[in-house]
Design a protein around this motif. Sequence first.
Motif, PDB file in Angstrom:
ATOM      1  N   ASP A 287       0.774  -1.249  -0.141  1.00  0.00           N
ATOM      2  CA  ASP A 287       0.527  -0.054  -0.072  1.00  0.00           C
ATOM      3  C   ASP A 287       0.720   1.571  -0.062  1.00  0.00           C
ATOM      4  OD1 ASP A 287      -1.771   2.255   1.105  1.00  0.00           O
ATOM      5  OD2 ASP A 287      -3.590   1.521   0.924  1.00  0.00           O
ATOM      6  N   ALA A 288       0.298   2.291  -0.936  1.00  0.00           N
ATOM      7  CA  ALA A 288       1.038   3.269  -0.948  1.00  0.00           C
ATOM      8  C   ALA A 288       1.664   3.617   0.344  1.00  0.00           C
ATOM      9  CB  ALA A 288       0.165   4.168  -1.432  1.00  0.00           C
ATOM     10  N   ARG A 289       0.574   4.087   1.464  1.00  0.00           N
ATOM     11  CA  ARG A 289       0.497   4.679   2.674  1.00  0.00           C
ATOM     12  C   ARG A 289       1.784   3.602   4.019  1.00  0.00           C
ATOM     13  NH1 ARG A 289      -5.466   3.820   4.008  1.00  0.00           N
ATOM     14  NH2 ARG A 289      -4.631   1.989   3.048  1.00  0.00           N
ATOM     15  N   GLN A 290       2.194   2.444   3.539  1.00  0.00           N
ATOM     16  CA  GLN A 290       3.160   1.751   4.140  1.00  0.00           C
ATOM     17  C   GLN A 290       4.735   1.764   3.800  1.00  0.00           C
ATOM     18  OE1 GLN A 290       2.099  -2.215   3.437  1.00  0.00           O
ATOM     19  NE2 GLN A 290       0.951  -2.472   4.248  1.00  0.00           N
ATOM     20  N   THR A 291       5.305   1.448   4.903  1.00  0.00           N
ATOM     21  CA  THR A 291       7.455   2.123   4.500  1.00  0.00           C
ATOM     22  C   THR A 291       7.609   0.998   3.778  1.00  0.00           C
ATOM     23  OG1 THR A 291       7.291   0.620   6.486  1.00  0.00           O
ATOM     24  CG2 THR A 291       6.651   3.825   6.646  1.00  0.00           C
ATOM     25  N   TRP A 292       8.348   1.677   3.315  1.00  0.00           N
ATOM     26  CA  TRP A 292       9.239  -0.050   1.632  1.00  0.00           C
ATOM     27  C   TRP A 292       9.464  -1.036   3.269  1.00  0.00           C
ATOM     28  CZ3 TRP A 292       8.126  -0.076  -3.388  1.00  0.00           C
ATOM     29  CH2 TRP A 292       7.735   0.942  -3.391  1.00  0.00           C
ATOM     30  N   GLN A 293       9.729  -2.662   2.597  1.00  0.00           N
ATOM     31  CA  GLN A 293      10.569  -4.054   3.165  1.00  0.00           C
ATOM     32  C   GLN A 293      11.480  -3.600   2.730  1.00  0.00           C
ATOM     33  OE1 GLN A 293       7.094  -5.951   4.684  1.00  0.00           O
ATOM     34  NE2 GLN A 293       6.761  -4.616   6.481  1.00  0.00           N
ATOM     35  N   SER A 294      12.841  -4.205   2.394  1.00  0.00           N
ATOM     36  CA  SER A 294      13.398  -5.320   2.626  1.00  0.00           C
ATOM     37  C   SER A 294      12.880  -6.248   1.896  1.00  0.00           C
ATOM     38  CB  SER A 294      14.735  -4.506   2.958  1.00  0.00           C
ATOM     39  OG  SER A 294      15.541  -5.954   2.457  1.00  0.00           O
ATOM     40  N   LEU A 295      13.607  -6.206   0.210  1.00  0.00           N
ATOM     41  CA  LEU A 295      12.956  -7.992   0.030  1.00  0.00           C
ATOM     42  C   LEU A 295      14.133  -8.501   0.071  1.00  0.00           C
ATOM     43  CD1 LEU A 295       9.892  -7.848  -1.598  1.00  0.00           C
ATOM     44  CD2 LEU A 295       9.603  -7.595   0.546  1.00  0.00           C
ATOM     45  N   SER A 296      15.499  -7.614  -1.220  1.00  0.00           N
ATOM     46  CA  SER A 296      16.625  -9.351  -1.195  1.00  0.00           C
ATOM     47  C   SER A 296      17.269  -7.687  -1.916  1.00  0.00           C
ATOM     48  CB  SER A 296      15.317  -9.790  -2.722  1.00  0.00           C
ATOM     49  OG  SER A 296      16.648 -10.189  -3.237  1.00  0.00           O
ATOM     50  N   ASN A 297      18.416  -8.820  -2.136  1.00  0.00           N
ATOM     51  CA  ASN A 297      19.417  -7.420  -3.281  1.00  0.00           C
ATOM     52  C   ASN A 297      20.094  -8.946  -3.706  1.00  0.00           C
ATOM     53  OD1 ASN A 297      22.014  -8.696  -0.669  1.00  0.00           O
ATOM     54  ND2 ASN A 297      19.867  -7.970   0.605  1.00  0.00           N
ATOM     55  N   GLY A 298      20.569  -8.355  -4.379  1.00  0.00           N
ATOM     56  CA  GLY A 298      22.014  -9.522  -5.273  1.00  0.00           C
ATOM     57  C   GLY A 298      22.982  -8.526  -5.996  1.00  0.00           C
ATOM     58  N   LEU A 299      23.646  -9.422  -7.045  1.00  0.00           N
ATOM     59  CA  LEU A 299      24.404  -9.327  -7.975  1.00  0.00           C
ATOM     60  C   LEU A 299      23.996  -9.062  -9.609  1.00  0.00           C
ATOM     61  CD1 LEU A 299      27.646  -7.405  -8.825  1.00  0.00           C
ATOM     62  CD2 LEU A 299      27.849  -9.707  -9.141  1.00  0.00           C
ATOM     63  N   LEU A 300      23.480  -7.974 -10.339  1.00  0.00           N
ATOM     64  CA  LEU A 300      22.999  -8.524 -11.563  1.00  0.00           C
ATOM     65  C   LEU A 300      23.925  -8.214 -12.766  1.00  0.00           C
ATOM     66  CD1 LEU A 300      19.515  -6.891 -11.840  1.00  0.00           C
ATOM     67  CD2 LEU A 300      19.857  -9.254 -10.980  1.00  0.00           C
ATOM     68  N   TYR A 301      23.973  -9.210 -13.970  1.00  0.00           N
ATOM     69  CA  TYR A 301      25.117  -8.983 -14.726  1.00  0.00           C
ATOM     70  C   TYR A 301      25.222  -9.648 -16.295  1.00  0.00           C
ATOM     71  CZ  TYR A 301      26.857 -12.651 -12.639  1.00  0.00           C
ATOM     72  OH  TYR A 301      26.974 -14.288 -12.167  1.00  0.00           O
ATOM     73  N   ARG A 302      25.174  -8.555 -17.024  1.00  0.00           N
ATOM     74  CA  ARG A 302      25.049  -9.773 -18.366  1.00  0.00           C
ATOM     75  C   ARG A 302      26.804  -8.829 -19.181  1.00  0.00           C
ATOM     76  NH1 ARG A 302      22.103  -7.412 -24.410  1.00  0.00           N
ATOM     77  NH2 ARG A 302      23.364  -8.765 -25.323  1.00  0.00           N
ATOM     78  N   LEU A 303      27.750  -9.699 -19.236  1.00  0.00           N
ATOM     79  CA  LEU A 303      28.860  -9.836 -19.519  1.00  0.00           C
ATOM     80  C   LEU A 303      29.164 -10.538 -20.285  1.00  0.00           C
ATOM     81  CD1 LEU A 303      30.510  -9.829 -15.702  1.00  0.00           C
ATOM     82  CD2 LEU A 303      29.681  -7.814 -17.228  1.00  0.00           C
ATOM     83  N   SER A 304      30.310 -10.297 -21.420  1.00  0.00           N
ATOM     84  CA  SER A 304      30.621 -10.616 -22.746  1.00  0.00           C
ATOM     85  C   SER A 304      32.299 -11.320 -22.196  1.00  0.00           C
ATOM     86  CB  SER A 304      31.623 -10.444 -23.856  1.00  0.00           C
ATOM     87  OG  SER A 304      29.333  -9.213 -24.330  1.00  0.00           O
ATOM     88  N   GLN A 305      32.279 -12.552 -22.390  1.00  0.00           N
ATOM     89  CA  GLN A 305      33.139 -13.983 -22.197  1.00  0.00           C
ATOM     90  C   GLN A 305      33.643 -14.717 -22.676  1.00  0.00           C
ATOM     91  OE1 GLN A 305      32.671 -15.746 -17.890  1.00  0.00           O
ATOM     92  NE2 GLN A 305      35.029 -15.427 -17.136  1.00  0.00           N
ATOM     93  N   ASN A 306      34.498 -15.329 -23.808  1.00  0.00           N
ATOM     94  CA  ASN A 306      34.986 -15.668 -24.812  1.00  0.00           C
ATOM     95  C   ASN A 306      34.119 -15.792 -25.371  1.00  0.00           C
ATOM     96  OD1 ASN A 306      37.160 -16.976 -22.606  1.00  0.00           O
ATOM     97  ND2 ASN A 306      35.712 -18.116 -21.127  1.00  0.00           N
ATOM     98  N   GLY A 307      33.229 -14.926 -25.933  1.00  0.00           N
ATOM     99  CA  GLY A 307      32.516 -14.615 -27.076  1.00  0.00           C
ATOM    100  C   GLY A 307      31.100 -14.960 -27.111  1.00  0.00           C
ATOM    101  N   GLN A 308      30.847 -15.320 -25.795  1.00  0.00           N
ATOM    102  CA  GLN A 308      28.793 -15.282 -24.907  1.00  0.00           C
ATOM    103  C   GLN A 308      29.185 -14.531 -24.250  1.00  0.00           C
ATOM    104  OE1 GLN A 308      28.296 -19.223 -24.056  1.00  0.00           O
ATOM    105  NE2 GLN A 308      30.407 -19.578 -22.681  1.00  0.00           N
ATOM    106  N   ASP A 309      27.572 -14.174 -23.634  1.00  0.00           N
ATOM    107  CA  ASP A 309      27.143 -13.703 -22.208  1.00  0.00           C
ATOM    108  C   ASP A 309      26.340 -14.378 -20.851  1.00  0.00           C
ATOM    109  OD1 ASP A 309      26.636 -11.478 -24.039  1.00  0.00           O
ATOM    110  OD2 ASP A 309      25.022 -11.686 -24.254  1.00  0.00           O
ATOM    111  N   VAL A 310      27.234 -13.986 -20.481  1.00  0.00           N
ATOM    112  CA  VAL A 310      27.466 -14.336 -19.244  1.00  0.00           C
ATOM    113  C   VAL A 310      25.910 -13.901 -18.661  1.00  0.00           C
ATOM    114  CG1 VAL A 310      28.342 -14.890 -17.058  1.00  0.00           C
ATOM    115  CG2 VAL A 310      29.281 -15.354 -19.003  1.00  0.00           C
ATOM    116  N   VAL A 311      25.115 -13.752 -17.973  1.00  0.00           N
ATOM    117  CA  VAL A 311      23.927 -13.256 -17.749  1.00  0.00           C
ATOM    118  C   VAL A 311      23.175 -14.206 -16.388  1.00  0.00           C
ATOM    119  CG1 VAL A 311      21.808 -12.493 -18.109  1.00  0.00           C
ATOM    120  CG2 VAL A 311      22.914 -13.074 -19.179  1.00  0.00           C
ATOM    121  N   GLN A 312      23.661 -13.161 -14.878  1.00  0.00           N
ATOM    122  CA  GLN A 312      22.383 -13.263 -13.912  1.00  0.00           C
ATOM    123  C   GLN A 312      21.628 -11.781 -13.636  1.00  0.00           C
ATOM    124  OE1 GLN A 312      22.577 -15.534 -11.789  1.00  0.00           O
ATOM    125  NE2 GLN A 312      20.767 -14.539 -10.034  1.00  0.00           N
TER     126      GLN A 312
END
Length: 450
Positions: A287-312
């Motif tokens: 609800d817009a009246r509620q305060t934000w609650q932490s849900l998750s954290n992490g590392l997102l990436y899309r990197l080129s390695q050895n000619g192919q994309d490594v994606v998380q």
Amino acid sequence: MGKLSVAVVGLCAALSASAQETPAEFTRQVPLSVSGNGPWYRLELPLAVQLNAAQADLSDMRVFNAAGEPQAYALSRQSSQRTESRTVTEVKWFPLYAADTRETLPGVVMKTTTEGTLVEIKPSTAAKPGKQVLRGWVLDASAIKAPLQQLSLDWSLEQEGFQRFSIEASDDLQHWQAWDDGQVARLSFADERVEQHDVSLPGQSARYLRLVWQGQAAPLLTSAKLVSATSSSLPMPLMWSQPLAGTRLQAGEYSWQLPTGLGVERLRIEMKQPNTLAPVTLAGRNDARQTWQSLSNGLLYRLSQNGQDVVQDQLQLPGQVVRELKMQVDERGGGLGAEAPALRFAVRATQLVFLARGEPPFTLAFGNASVKAANLPLTTLIPDSSAEHLKTLGQATLAGEVAVTSPAAVAAVESGPSWKKLGLWAVLLLGVAALGAMAYSLLRKPPAAR
């Protein structure tokens, strides 16, 4: 006075019966097709149904027969009801060598004890000195009897970067079944070290796992752990949404508004540009009246390695019901761009089981924010609700599209039950007033007249 009392009670009973829910009180109605053995039928609710429900907990779900009579039903959310026991086990690992990083793994001889514990792996032919490359590892999970849920690896500190490998499973060390690809990482980032050690497994049992690095030498492992779990029932599958557009709040901060309150369990963030690296934190609220609650954290990436994309590109969430999501990106990694990235969310599938009474066709109705939950516990609806019995139930499927009526019709439908309640209260009050008037007139009569 007795006749009046009977009349008032009878009228109230009739009005109560007429106030029973009908299909017309729900804004969305979809016909059902049934097959297999009844009288119980199970229906996996599509994501479109959950998104169009008027209540986040699906309390407005109903099933009616051809006569408009409601059917007894239960909602099965096995992911929230199952009891689970998780165990972390440190396992032994054995190296696999090949001539180079692209050669198919040569034949190996693997020795085990009578209990199946792996004790040695060596090439089936003599190795050429100085020409062997470490290609992967075999993990001994023979002591673990429960389904495998997660793999956690640690490796030599000198070897940084991304580690991408295939995961295969076997029970006899001869026949291997491909499970999935895994990715772990250790990166130096803005005077900090960002590490990712965990890889999800499909929740199946296996005595041995084989990890083979793709196009690169494997690192020297320092630790290998497997998380196993036993549960009373398997979770329902995840259902993924279509891409959802977001809003850029400020630099490095984005938000998304979900169609309704949903118990989201996983997110997939679209990353269009190659070589994107983004440490993120995610918050949510219902609800817009509620305060934000932490849900998750992490590392997102899309990197080129050895000619192919490594994606998380995925984040795992606890399944808490939220209607709005907000993501904060550490822009020291370059950020995700000026436009908010598209987001896909996944929720756990829900199964509706109903007891067919009366004549078909049956109709699934939903879309009423004022009705109360009417579902029974599954163990009440089906006395023998074991997993084996549930598999034998008949199947129900939607025989039409999820149609949404016009706003005017919705308003008219939602106002219907309120008029019924007002009418019922009016009759009750009139009945009480009539009874009071008769009692008052009797008390005013002289004793002789009585």
